[in-house]
Write an enzyme that holds these catalytic residues in place. Structure first.
Site, PDB file in Angstrom:
ATOM      1  N   HIS A   7       0.706  -1.009  -0.052  1.00 35.79           N
ATOM      2  CA  HIS A   7      -0.358   0.422   0.039  1.00 35.79           C
ATOM      3  C   HIS A   7       0.996   0.678   0.048  1.00 35.79           C
ATOM      4  CE1 HIS A   7      -3.163   3.013   0.817  1.00 35.79           C
ATOM      5  NE2 HIS A   7      -2.458   3.396   2.236  1.00 35.79           N
ATOM      6  N   HIS A  31       2.779   7.373   5.394  1.00 34.89           N
ATOM      7  CA  HIS A  31       2.026   8.377   5.589  1.00 34.89           C
ATOM      8  C   HIS A  31       1.531   7.686   6.853  1.00 34.89           C
ATOM      9  CE1 HIS A  31      -0.061   5.373   2.874  1.00 34.89           C
ATOM     10  NE2 HIS A  31      -1.230   5.888   3.045  1.00 34.89           N
ATOM     11  N   GLU A  35       0.229   7.143  11.980  1.00 33.09           N
ATOM     12  CA  GLU A  35      -1.485   6.854  12.846  1.00 33.09           C
ATOM     13  C   GLU A  35      -1.575   5.108  13.218  1.00 33.09           C
ATOM     14  OE1 GLU A  35      -4.182   7.788   9.705  1.00 33.09           O
ATOM     15  OE2 GLU A  35      -6.302   6.189  10.734  1.00 33.09           O
ATOM     16  N   ASP A  36      -0.445   3.778  12.229  1.00 40.05           N
ATOM     17  CA  ASP A  36      -0.228   3.310  12.728  1.00 40.05           C
ATOM     18  C   ASP A  36       0.350   2.571  13.478  1.00 40.05           C
ATOM     19  OD1 ASP A  36      -2.671   2.709  11.195  1.00 40.05           O
ATOM     20  OD2 ASP A  36      -1.625   2.063   9.009  1.00 40.05           O
ATOM     21  N   ASP A 102      -3.012   8.223  -1.466  1.00 41.23           N
ATOM     22  CA  ASP A 102      -3.580   7.101  -0.475  1.00 41.23           C
ATOM     23  C   ASP A 102      -5.050   6.470  -1.070  1.00 41.23           C
ATOM     24  OD1 ASP A 102      -4.394   5.685   1.542  1.00 41.23           O
ATOM     25  OD2 ASP A 102      -5.186   7.775   2.910  1.00 41.23           O
ATOM     26  N   ASP A 222     -21.150   6.825 -29.437  1.00 37.59           N
ATOM     27  CA  ASP A 222     -20.292   7.422 -30.971  1.00 37.59           C
ATOM     28  C   ASP A 222     -19.537   8.713 -30.350  1.00 37.59           C
ATOM     29  OD1 ASP A 222     -22.064   5.865 -32.262  1.00 37.59           O
ATOM     30  OD2 ASP A 222     -22.957   6.971 -33.355  1.00 37.59           O
TER      31      ASP A 222
HETATM   32 MN    MN Z   1      -2.700   4.792   3.987  1.00 39.04          MN
END
Ligand code: MN
Length: 289
Positions: A7, A31, A35-36, A102, A222
């Protein structure tokens, strides 16, 4: 089912394709860290990678927590307001570009999410992130975000249009090529140095034309989009004049976004000509536009 790092890499690859600077690409890789990852803080990132990258990652973390909801019907204005809000929070437009990259990969892997989450993410993408990409003039990402969202929100309609387009793909491509060489010849005769090419229309924009503008189904398939690139501003008008002399055009579809640019700074002449009853949409602009 894939390693999480894929990712991060895909997000960075999108930023590379947008030709962004090294700090933005590095921040794209990092990124999700604040957060993680429990041990990762802005200061920790600043020590390891420098203040700019740390601030970009912190910005993405901040705007990801920002509650965005679509209320109004005026998508353009809504996108404008969100962009201002996000910019005020992020302080740097690169943060928003990372967020778009992201989101693009989140959308491309949406099939791995549970059903209700898929719809929710697709709706938010269509109503908020695609208009922001549009507002920033990144049509490739806007088109991709719209088409994937559309696929999850209205799968039946999406399949119908995609199938019909596919069936006529070879014919459409041959016709686009032929039309491009006709337009080139007309411009050459008028002594205008121009490059002419086809421009793919995304599935969601075709759906919008059918539904909102009431253009009949058959005419849409078309419909061919062409782009004419010239050197000087004045050449745009000369090119439009030469094209209008050779083909009839739909007068209410002629738009001058050079004299009156769009809110995002977009400039071009738009015209729709009729070639043996087929509608050809043409955008004329300079390379710098
Ligand atoms: Mn992400």
């Amino acid at each position: 089912g894939e390693p999480y790092f894929s990712h991060c890499v895909e997000t960075a690859k999108t930023l590379i394709s947008l030709k962004l600077d090294l700090n933005t690409i590095c921040a794209g890789l990092l990124h999700d860290t604040i957060e993680d990852v429990d041990s990762a803080t802005e200061r920790h990132l600043a020590n390891k990678f420098g203040d700019t990258i740390a601030a970009l990652v912190q910005g993405v973390t901040k705007i990801s927590k920002y509650p965005l909801q679509q209320h109004g019907r005026d998508e353009q204005r809504q996108a404008e307001n969100y962009l201002k809000l996000l910019l005020a929070t992020a302080q740097d437009v690169r943060v928003i570009l990372i967020k778009l990259a992201d989101r693009l990969h989140n959308m491309e892997t949406l099939q791995f999410q549970p059903e209700d989450k898929r719809r929710e993410t697709a709706k938010e993408t269509l109503e908020i992130y695609a208009p922001i990409a549009h507002r920033l003039g990144i049509s490739r990402i806007k088109n991709r975000l719209e088409d994937i969202s559309f696929k999850y929100l209205l799968p039946y309609e999406y399949k119908n249009i995609a199938k019909a387009l596919n069936r006529k793909l070879a014919e459409r491509e041959a016709y686009a090529e032929e039309t491009a060489s006709h337009i080139s010849a007309v411009l050459q005769q008028a002594s205008i140095d121009a490059s002419v090419g086809g421009r793919p229309k995304n599935i969601y924009s075709i759906y919008q034309k059918i539904n909102e503008k009431g253009i009949p189904f058959e005419e849409i398939y078309d419909l061919i989009g062409m782009r004419v690139l010239v050197n000087r501003d004045i050449d745009c008008y000369t090119a439009a004049g030469a094209i209008h002399t050779r083909w009839p055009h739909v007068s209410e579809r002629f738009k001058d976004f050079i004299g009156l640019p769009k809110a995002n700074g977009y400039q071009s002449l738009h015209t729709t000509i009729l070639d043996h009853g087929r509608r050809v949409e043409i955008q004329i602009r300079t390379h710098s536009m």
